[in-house]
Design an enzyme around this catalytic site. Sequence first.
Site, PDB file in Angstrom:
ATOM      1  N   ASN A 180     -60.082 -12.252  98.021  1.00  0.00           N
ATOM      2  CA  ASN A 180     -58.762 -12.879  97.706  1.00  0.00           C
ATOM      3  C   ASN A 180     -57.703 -12.420  98.088  1.00  0.00           C
ATOM      4  O   ASN A 180     -56.530 -12.929  97.762  1.00  0.00           O
ATOM      5  CB  ASN A 180     -58.778 -12.941  96.130  1.00  0.00           C
ATOM      6  CG  ASN A 180     -58.574 -11.634  95.551  1.00  0.00           C
ATOM      7  OD1 ASN A 180     -58.331 -10.639  96.280  1.00  0.00           O
ATOM      8  ND2 ASN A 180     -58.337 -11.433  94.306  1.00  0.00           N
ATOM      9  N   ASP A 224     -56.861   3.899  94.287  1.00  0.00           N
ATOM     10  CA  ASP A 224     -56.934   3.119  92.995  1.00  0.00           C
ATOM     11  C   ASP A 224     -58.286   3.758  92.370  1.00  0.00           C
ATOM     12  O   ASP A 224     -58.914   4.704  92.810  1.00  0.00           O
ATOM     13  CB  ASP A 224     -57.283   1.668  93.119  1.00  0.00           C
ATOM     14  CG  ASP A 224     -58.183   1.169  94.276  1.00  0.00           C
ATOM     15  OD1 ASP A 224     -58.984   1.934  94.864  1.00  0.00           O
ATOM     16  OD2 ASP A 224     -57.927   0.094  94.476  1.00  0.00           O
ATOM     17  N   HIS A 262     -56.456  -9.251  98.351  1.00  0.00           N
ATOM     18  CA  HIS A 262     -56.185  -7.897  97.763  1.00  0.00           C
ATOM     19  C   HIS A 262     -55.978  -6.715  98.526  1.00  0.00           C
ATOM     20  O   HIS A 262     -56.995  -6.618  99.361  1.00  0.00           O
ATOM     21  CB  HIS A 262     -56.547  -7.567  96.280  1.00  0.00           C
ATOM     22  CG  HIS A 262     -57.955  -7.103  96.186  1.00  0.00           C
ATOM     23  ND1 HIS A 262     -58.927  -7.819  95.517  1.00  0.00           N
ATOM     24  CD2 HIS A 262     -58.663  -5.989  96.799  1.00  0.00           C
ATOM     25  CE1 HIS A 262     -59.992  -7.090  95.410  1.00  0.00           C
ATOM     26  NE2 HIS A 262     -59.906  -6.133  96.336  1.00  0.00           N
ATOM     27  N   GLU A 279     -53.591  -7.516  93.482  1.00  0.00           N
ATOM     28  CA  GLU A 279     -54.174  -8.911  93.360  1.00  0.00           C
ATOM     29  C   GLU A 279     -52.979  -9.810  93.814  1.00  0.00           C
ATOM     30  O   GLU A 279     -51.709  -9.543  93.743  1.00  0.00           O
ATOM     31  CB  GLU A 279     -54.554  -9.077  91.823  1.00  0.00           C
ATOM     32  CG  GLU A 279     -55.657  -8.369  91.350  1.00  0.00           C
ATOM     33  CD  GLU A 279     -57.089  -8.623  91.804  1.00  0.00           C
ATOM     34  OE1 GLU A 279     -56.998  -9.259  93.083  1.00  0.00           O
ATOM     35  OE2 GLU A 279     -57.876  -8.317  91.219  1.00  0.00           O
TER      36      GLU A 279
HETATM   37  C1  GLP Z   1     -62.251  -2.982  95.904  1.00  0.00           C
HETATM   38  C2  GLP Z   1     -61.098  -1.903  96.399  1.00  0.00           C
HETATM   39  C3  GLP Z   1     -60.439  -2.273  97.778  1.00  0.00           C
HETATM   40  C4  GLP Z   1     -61.243  -2.990  98.533  1.00  0.00           C
HETATM   41  C5  GLP Z   1     -62.377  -4.033  97.972  1.00  0.00           C
HETATM   42  C6  GLP Z   1     -63.078  -4.668  99.166  1.00  0.00           C
HETATM   43  O1  GLP Z   1     -61.801  -4.077  95.158  1.00  0.00           O
HETATM   44  N1  GLP Z   1     -60.317  -1.651  95.371  1.00  0.00           N
HETATM   45  O2  GLP Z   1     -59.534  -1.150  97.938  1.00  0.00           O
HETATM   46  O3  GLP Z   1     -60.742  -3.096  99.896  1.00  0.00           O
HETATM   47  O4  GLP Z   1     -62.890  -3.639  97.046  1.00  0.00           O
HETATM   48  O5  GLP Z   1     -64.248  -4.101  99.113  1.00  0.00           O
HETATM   49  P1  GLP Z   1     -65.622  -4.256 100.120  1.00  0.00           P
HETATM   50  O6  GLP Z   1     -65.538  -3.431 101.123  1.00  0.00           O
HETATM   51  O7  GLP Z   1     -66.792  -3.760  99.041  1.00  0.00           O
HETATM   52  O8  GLP Z   1     -65.787  -5.669 100.248  1.00  0.00           O
END
Ligand code: GLP
Length: 244
Positions: A137, A68, A139, A144
């Site tokens: 959440n 993304d 995702h 989402e």
């Molecule tokens: C972002 C990314 C996700 C990732 C998530 C968790 O939202 N788009 O791909 O899994 O963050 O991030 P973190 O590892 O900082 O908790």
Amino acid sequence: MVKIVVEGDASGAAARAAALVADHLGAHPRPVLGLATGETMRPLYRHLVALHRAGRADFAHATTFNLDEYLGVGADHPAGFAAFMRACLFDHVNLDPARTHLPRGAAPDPCAEAARYEAQIAQAGGIGLQLLGLGQNGHIGFNEPGSDFASVSRVVTLTEATRQANARAWAPAPVPLRAITMGIATILAAQSCVMLATGAAKAPALARMTGGAIAEGCPASALRLHPDMTLILDAEAARGLAAA
Ligand code: GLP
């Protein structure tokens, strides 16, 4: 069927995930990796760079596609995922920059860009190994809660919770409201998926992902439908399994 691996701490879990990536690189002549961003991924990429320096992770023939990118964010934006990937991985291994791909967040027509990205993944023969983090959440990528399991790469609106979780990278600027993400169907089409989730904050999402309904309310639950899915956790995150 989800294969679950629990390591004692976050570094051990990241090392285990990095080793799976290195194994994939070694086993495929033209590997196609799906890559993820987020704080959880930083130690994974550190371990992967160390494996590369030790001669155990060769990216010479690899192609990569990231999950993304924020909408309106160009490759040079310091808070964007392209910059994250250069700093954590691309600048430190023998990956051809021309074979590293992220959705172009600043493309003039974001919907066309999402469609182009989906087609580009297909042209590369699809993703061999997809790395994933886990949103609090539930995702995956930026899919989402409520995302259709049949969704492909597209423009999405971020939830307030996700924008808050990612605020640190953007402060004092606000987190963008939208992003381009691979869809859940795009992710499920990968030959294998490896999710890394560490820390107590991920335990509730893991409980929903592994023990709740397989349903759009928890996008990560879709991974239970994948035939080759490995979930790598540290002990703190794994407490969510007990709650499941
Ligand atoms: C972002 C990314 C996700 C990732 C998530 C968790 O939202 N788009 O791909 O899994 O963050 O991030 P973190 O590892 O900082 O908790």
